[in-house]
Design an enzyme around this catalytic site. Sequence first.
Site, mmCIF file in Angstrom:
data_model
loop_
_atom_site.group_PDB
_atom_site.id
_atom_site.type_symbol
_atom_site.label_atom_id
_atom_site.label_comp_id
_atom_site.label_asym_id
_atom_site.label_seq_id
_atom_site.Cartn_x
_atom_site.Cartn_y
_atom_site.Cartn_z
ATOM 1 N N HIS A 1 -16.485 10.452 -4.768
ATOM 2 C CA HIS A 1 -15.081 10.031 -4.644
ATOM 3 C C HIS A 1 -14.380 10.533 -5.900
ATOM 4 C CE1 HIS A 1 -11.789 7.021 -3.678
ATOM 5 N NE2 HIS A 1 -11.517 7.374 -4.927
ATOM 6 N N LEU A 2 -13.575 11.601 -5.743
ATOM 7 C CA LEU A 2 -12.974 12.254 -6.909
ATOM 8 C C LEU A 2 -11.456 12.136 -6.848
ATOM 9 C CD1 LEU A 2 -15.100 15.554 -6.707
ATOM 10 C CD2 LEU A 2 -15.708 13.422 -7.878
ATOM 11 N N GLY A 3 -10.941 11.076 -7.433
ATOM 12 C CA GLY A 3 -9.485 10.906 -7.512
ATOM 13 C C GLY A 3 -9.109 10.771 -8.967
ATOM 14 N N ASN B 1 -1.970 -4.003 -2.506
ATOM 15 C CA ASN B 1 -2.798 -3.521 -3.608
ATOM 16 C C ASN B 1 -2.064 -3.843 -4.912
ATOM 17 O OD1 ASN B 1 -4.267 -2.080 -5.468
ATOM 18 N ND2 ASN B 1 -4.431 -0.237 -4.201
ATOM 19 N N GLU C 1 -10.793 16.049 -1.673
ATOM 20 C CA GLU C 1 -10.237 16.500 -0.393
ATOM 21 C C GLU C 1 -9.415 17.784 -0.523
ATOM 22 O OE1 GLU C 1 -8.003 13.193 1.274
ATOM 23 O OE2 GLU C 1 -9.637 11.858 0.701
ATOM 24 N N ASN C 2 -8.792 17.985 -1.694
ATOM 25 C CA ASN C 2 -7.806 19.065 -1.811
ATOM 26 C C ASN C 2 -8.181 20.233 -2.705
ATOM 27 O OD1 ASN C 2 -5.648 17.754 -0.231
ATOM 28 N ND2 ASN C 2 -5.746 16.240 -1.875
ATOM 29 N N ARG D 1 -6.513 -5.731 -1.616
ATOM 30 C CA ARG D 1 -7.548 -5.009 -2.352
ATOM 31 C C ARG D 1 -7.790 -5.786 -3.646
ATOM 32 N NH1 ARG D 1 -7.001 -0.822 -6.583
ATOM 33 N NH2 ARG D 1 -9.093 -0.012 -6.878
ATOM 34 N N LYS E 1 1.430 -1.968 -4.502
ATOM 35 C CA LYS E 1 1.583 -1.015 -3.401
ATOM 36 C C LYS E 1 1.332 -1.761 -2.103
ATOM 37 C CE LYS E 1 -1.225 2.157 -5.165
ATOM 38 N NZ LYS E 1 -2.132 3.303 -5.259
ATOM 39 N N GLU F 1 -8.158 4.114 2.037
ATOM 40 C CA GLU F 1 -8.539 2.757 1.653
ATOM 41 C C GLU F 1 -7.705 1.709 2.382
ATOM 42 O OE1 GLU F 1 -8.657 3.753 -2.742
ATOM 43 O OE2 GLU F 1 -10.213 2.223 -2.643
ATOM 44 N N ASP G 1 -3.767 16.529 -14.335
ATOM 45 C CA ASP G 1 -3.631 16.990 -12.950
ATOM 46 C C ASP G 1 -4.486 18.242 -12.726
ATOM 47 O OD1 ASP G 1 -2.677 18.290 -10.538
ATOM 48 O OD2 ASP G 1 -1.075 16.795 -10.589
ATOM 49 N N MET G 2 -5.406 18.140 -11.783
ATOM 50 C CA MET G 2 -6.339 19.245 -11.541
ATOM 51 C C MET G 2 -5.629 20.530 -11.153
ATOM 52 S SD MET G 2 -9.470 18.617 -12.138
ATOM 53 C CE MET G 2 -10.737 19.341 -11.095
ATOM 54 N N HIS H 1 -14.977 1.583 -6.081
ATOM 55 C CA HIS H 1 -14.674 2.537 -4.996
ATOM 56 C C HIS H 1 -15.468 2.225 -3.731
ATOM 57 C CE1 HIS H 1 -13.377 5.846 -8.059
ATOM 58 N NE2 HIS H 1 -12.332 5.139 -7.671
ATOM 59 N N ARG I 1 -10.319 8.974 -18.451
ATOM 60 C CA ARG I 1 -11.490 8.200 -18.882
ATOM 61 C C ARG I 1 -12.647 9.124 -19.244
ATOM 62 N NH1 ARG I 1 -11.689 4.406 -13.640
ATOM 63 N NH2 ARG I 1 -9.482 4.732 -13.265
HETATM 64 P P1 AMP Z 1 -6.260 10.002 -5.841
HETATM 65 O O1 AMP Z 1 -6.578 9.052 -6.979
HETATM 66 O O2 AMP Z 1 -7.275 9.987 -4.762
HETATM 67 O O3 AMP Z 1 -4.853 9.878 -5.347
HETATM 68 O O4 AMP Z 1 -6.358 11.466 -6.489
HETATM 69 C C1 AMP Z 1 -5.501 11.910 -7.498
HETATM 70 C C2 AMP Z 1 -6.037 13.224 -8.052
HETATM 71 O O5 AMP Z 1 -6.068 14.213 -7.020
HETATM 72 C C3 AMP Z 1 -5.203 13.799 -9.190
HETATM 73 O O6 AMP Z 1 -6.058 14.077 -10.276
HETATM 74 C C4 AMP Z 1 -4.690 15.119 -8.639
HETATM 75 O O7 AMP Z 1 -4.711 16.089 -9.638
HETATM 76 C C5 AMP Z 1 -5.685 15.463 -7.557
HETATM 77 N N1 AMP Z 1 -5.102 16.292 -6.512
HETATM 78 C C6 AMP Z 1 -4.250 15.936 -5.527
HETATM 79 N N2 AMP Z 1 -3.904 17.003 -4.767
HETATM 80 C C7 AMP Z 1 -4.568 18.067 -5.282
HETATM 81 C C8 AMP Z 1 -4.650 19.458 -4.951
HETATM 82 N N3 AMP Z 1 -3.968 19.993 -3.927
HETATM 83 N N4 AMP Z 1 -5.441 20.247 -5.719
HETATM 84 C C9 AMP Z 1 -6.126 19.722 -6.746
HETATM 85 N N5 AMP Z 1 -6.092 18.438 -7.100
HETATM 86 C C10 AMP Z 1 -5.333 17.617 -6.391
#
Ligand code: AMP
Length: 378
Positions: A185-187, A7, A309-310, A68, A14, A360, A258-259, A157, A218
């Site tokens: 898809h929430l990353g 990637n 997921e988290n 990727r 990566k 992925e 960071d959430m 995505h 963004r």
């Molecule tokens: P990804 O791009 O899929 O790696 O997701 C990254 C995002 O996941 C970041 O905004 C993190 O804040 C959030 N994240 C990861 N672990 C947790 C968790 N345990 N609780 C809340 N948000 C999380």
Amino acid sequence: MLILVVNSGSSSLKYQVRDTDTHEILTKGLIDRIGESEVPDHRAALLRLSEEVGQALQGKKIEAVGHRVVHGGERFSQPVLVDNEITRAIERLSPLAPLHNPASAMGIRAVAERYPGIPQVAVFDTAFHRTLPPRAWRYAIPTPLYRRYGIRRYGFHGTSCGYVSELAADFLGIPLEEFDAVVAHLGNGASVTALQGGRSIDTSMGFTPLAGLVMGTRSGDIDPSILVFLAREGYSADDIDSLLNRESGLLALSGNTDMREITSAAEAGDQQAELALEISAYRLAKYIGGYHVAVGGARAIIFTAGIGENDAAFRARVVALLGALDVRIDEAANSVRSNEVRRISTADSAIEVLVVPTDEEEAIAEATAETVLAAGRE
Ligand code: AMP
């Protein structure tokens, strides 16, 4: 098969080595700060990668490499075996993904140099969304802009979306060809996709990954006139690019990306953090409602990636806004931590709500193995 998954980002690379038979990760790593003195370019990064991988594998041989690739434009609707012409095509798409596609092309060439003759496969982020109908991908702007510059919705995505939709359909016992759903898809980047019969028919990201939801840095959707206004105020194209891609979103609203930190700040009474969460959840809920209509009634809503997921609290916040669709969350199921596909809606919820962990690299490794094997049969 033993697959090296690469990637290539603008300044990082990566990698993972995956065994597609055992689903095992044999080794993985990250080479960053590409462009600085120790790793001047992607070629140097690839050489370092091959040393690290060589040591970790202790004599085992990589059989194929999967890359990727962010942008496949209108041409690529599935993974392809790479040759010189394909590499050039990936490069020609660089105006659409200026940071990513050149890095991927360099990565492919460096692999060819380091592992001569090894089959390489390009797996495109956009490919899954090639099934979008014109009503979803055309922008209401003059046609020459589409013809000349390729300005249209592409969506991203896709690899993750395809992967989790198969797992979700399987989990629910619905044939993929009959599976209507909404995938969130929430990353760090975030998007929503409308699936009809297992295919993407609409998606929130657009010409670039800036459109749609509120993301870490963004803005997501905004009135395009804001750009015009800022340009007239003296902002350059680079200023606007940086403003919307790197200084907006959750960062602009709450001072944080960071959430976990935003959620604890909100719980401690930080009103900006609370508003950031409200805006993000509200925007996503509106998309889910819209895509429920677009697919003619979704059977499932799927949460995936880091936040999906988290972050149980964020999922609960979103589902709480879907009352008009009779969607109900099972609080106990929602708070369970697990790496498995799971249902978090109540038995009487009108739409199933699932959490589906994405992977992925696994999807790229599988697509690479399949593409190489299919080419061998031809
Ligand atoms: P990804 O791009 O899929 O790696 O997701 C990254 C995002 O996941 C970041 O905004 C993190 O804040 C959030 N994240 C990861 N672990 C947790 C968790 N345990 N609780 C809340 N948000 C999380």
